[in-house]
Design a protein around this motif. Sequence first.
Motif, mmCIF file in Angstrom:
data_model
loop_
_atom_site.group_PDB
_atom_site.id
_atom_site.type_symbol
_atom_site.label_atom_id
_atom_site.label_comp_id
_atom_site.label_asym_id
_atom_site.label_seq_id
_atom_site.Cartn_x
_atom_site.Cartn_y
_atom_site.Cartn_z
ATOM 1 N N TYR A 328 0.944 -0.958 0.380
ATOM 2 C CA TYR A 328 -0.297 0.039 0.048
ATOM 3 C C TYR A 328 1.232 1.353 -0.262
ATOM 4 N N GLN A 391 -6.830 -0.242 -1.108
ATOM 5 C CA GLN A 391 -7.139 0.161 -2.653
ATOM 6 C C GLN A 391 -6.042 0.865 -2.913
ATOM 7 N N GLN A 396 -8.479 1.029 -8.008
ATOM 8 C CA GLN A 396 -8.751 -0.264 -7.151
ATOM 9 C C GLN A 396 -9.232 -0.671 -6.329
ATOM 10 N N THR A 397 -10.121 -1.038 -5.116
ATOM 11 C CA THR A 397 -10.011 -1.930 -4.185
ATOM 12 C C THR A 397 -10.398 -3.318 -4.338
ATOM 13 N N HIS A 606 -10.738 0.736 -12.411
ATOM 14 C CA HIS A 606 -10.795 -1.204 -12.365
ATOM 15 C C HIS A 606 -10.479 -2.006 -13.494
#
Length: 781
Positions: A328, A391, A396-397, A606
């Motif tokens: 992250y 994220q 995009q999660t 996404h």
Amino acid sequence: MSNETPYTQVRVSQAHDSACQQVAGAALYIDDIPEPRGTLQVYVAQSPHAHARILQCELDDVAHQPGVAAVVTLEDIPGVVDVSCIHAGDEPVFAQGTVQFLGQPIYAVAAETLDAARLATQHARIEYEPLPAVLTVEQAMAQQSFVLPPRKIKRGDPDTALQGAKHRLQGSLRTGGQDHFYLESHISLAVPEDDGGMLIYCSTQNPSEVQSLCARVLDLPDAAVKVQVRRMGGAFGGKETQPAQLAIIAALVACKTGRPAKVRLDRDDDMRMTGKRHAFVIDYDIGFDDQGLIEGVRFVQKVRCGYTADLSGAVADRGVLHCDNSYYLANVAVESYRCRTNTVSDTAFRGFGIPQGVMGIERAMLDIAQHLGLDPLEVRRRNLYGPGRDQTHYGQTLSNMILPEIIDQLVEESRYDERRQAVQAFNQTHRYLKKGIALTPVMMGISFTRLHLNQGGAFINIYKDGSIALNHGGTEMGQGLFIKVAQIVAHELGVGVEKVRITATTTEKVPNTSATASSAGSDLNGMAARDAALKLKGRLSEVACRHFGAEAEAIVFQDGHVQAGEQRISFEKLVGLAYLERTSLSATGFFKTPDIHFDNDTFHGHPFLYFAYGAAVSEVLVDTLTGEYRVERVDILHDVGRSLNPAIDIGQIEGGFIQGMGWLTSEELHWDDKGRLRTHAPSTYKIPSVGNRPDVMNVKLMENPAFRSATPYHSKAVGEPPLMLAVSVYQALLEAASEVVPRPAMDAPITPERVLLAKPMAGAKQACAKGLGREEAATLL
């Protein structure tokens, strides 16, 4: 009774459909096809300069040499002269006024034999005016020479985060290119047809693109050109865009002479004329806290693209998308420069820019760990995506993010903690032999980033005797795609996979297909084939309902039979009944990937249907007096969802890892200052051999029953992700070298020479673990 067929044909190991023929030497490749009568052999004449203006090109004497049937140049092209795959206008069939790399096609000679064609080129009279050549990334950056505009993206406020970070490090890393080194070099056989059309047998991952580009150059409609390929002897991305030019040259000869024509490159010409993996130069600036948690990072990725764009835009974009690997990054900026050089246009290669992107962040992870005196695995764990940190920098999660579980399981099963302590003890008692051990993860997004490419088609015929013929848009390059798709069809129709006859990929049966690439072959073509199989199953079920007097819900296709309760009939007899009832026994299938979207301008969306995860532990032993080393052990745990074929998937993981290890350790491409590729044969370009395989190599598939997505029976792609697991070898070598040289600056591939000559990276301040000063440490390597 449920009418769902038990999993007897999928989720089980099945042999590759061509395995026996390949081992026996009986599998037919294009060069094994009996040549039609009168086939001409074509030699492609190449530029001897990296950059030059063509002042004169006199080929009359070439045309009059013994055995020569034709000389083909730009003037023989009835249609457009461009063969570029995306950015139209930047790649001519033959050099157009100026040559742009050493090895660029100038013209082609067709003769009765290849030797005659090759010898004839010695009689060409071509005058060149050499021009300055841009050969390196550094030269391209200095001259602002780009094939495409630079891309710059940002999330958060990386500048403020870097300035406020308690710890901050800068570094630079160069990753070299890589030759595909497929067993079967580029080859095309063009056969003119009596209706003015053209049949082309081509070793390509992308038959529809070859069809379209050939038609454009020949000034024909696409439907007049047929492209067929049963199998390739390897491809790895090298046969995605680059076969078209050679297929076109064969087709031009066939069109001009009215005779079949074959272009077949030998190994040296293939390596000189065709593109490689893109080389990257990656600069990084990273800020972090006392625990190693990243607070801000800036990457500058400089990509050597060659003389045309080819697929460089998409490859460079993937490097940007995967600069996080599996971590992250709240505050991140990436600058990506797509450098134009007077070298062959680099192209797709297994991983497609992702391995290069991963290398930057993983090198930074090791720097952080060594700066803080922490286990690099602990730093990696702390920075992984997780709840509230899920994220990506492109929006995009994540879902089904199982890397923590994979790492935990791999740590336990590989005895990582125990072995790391043993490595440290070994290094304390050995002055010149040093060990390194590293565990690195991978997280790869699966889908094409160009939305329209995420589609697949299939075509199935059931004949009145019950035999089944399967065709789809995917191509078989050795990866086992065909057997997987056949398993899917067999499963849905309730028959053994041996009942499904696999047929050659051809543009005549399934049109407008995407390249077999981006690890999406099984997903796209498998789902399309399943769609076709379900249509046929539905029609046969209606026949069975009438025959048994039963409801559709009671019909079961299983073990080569169709039954309703106690009533049972063989699949072949049911097909015979369907034929007599005039039931259509042919169906097309189609699939388009759902739930994906991406704005290329904002670089946000996404783009991936799902992510494939994995991790590897590699242990190495280095002789610091010679630079030689060996990989002693590798342990891999990889997520493939619910595997369609475990044996094929394990083979792909093993092969992908070894190929990645070759890229990072031995496969070194070298161009001299004239732009000549000096590593153009097995004598000078070193792919891994059986002796380079780790002494111990344990590969295990991670069970992931929670994964649910629009893929065949919730399986995941396996072609490309395992290649990135070889980054663990690179990291282990760095750790071993760090015992002698603080923060060693070692570009990839880390050859023994690079180990021997390793120096501290600029800005390295800490002493090595042995306690030596920087100067003394550097002299030991």
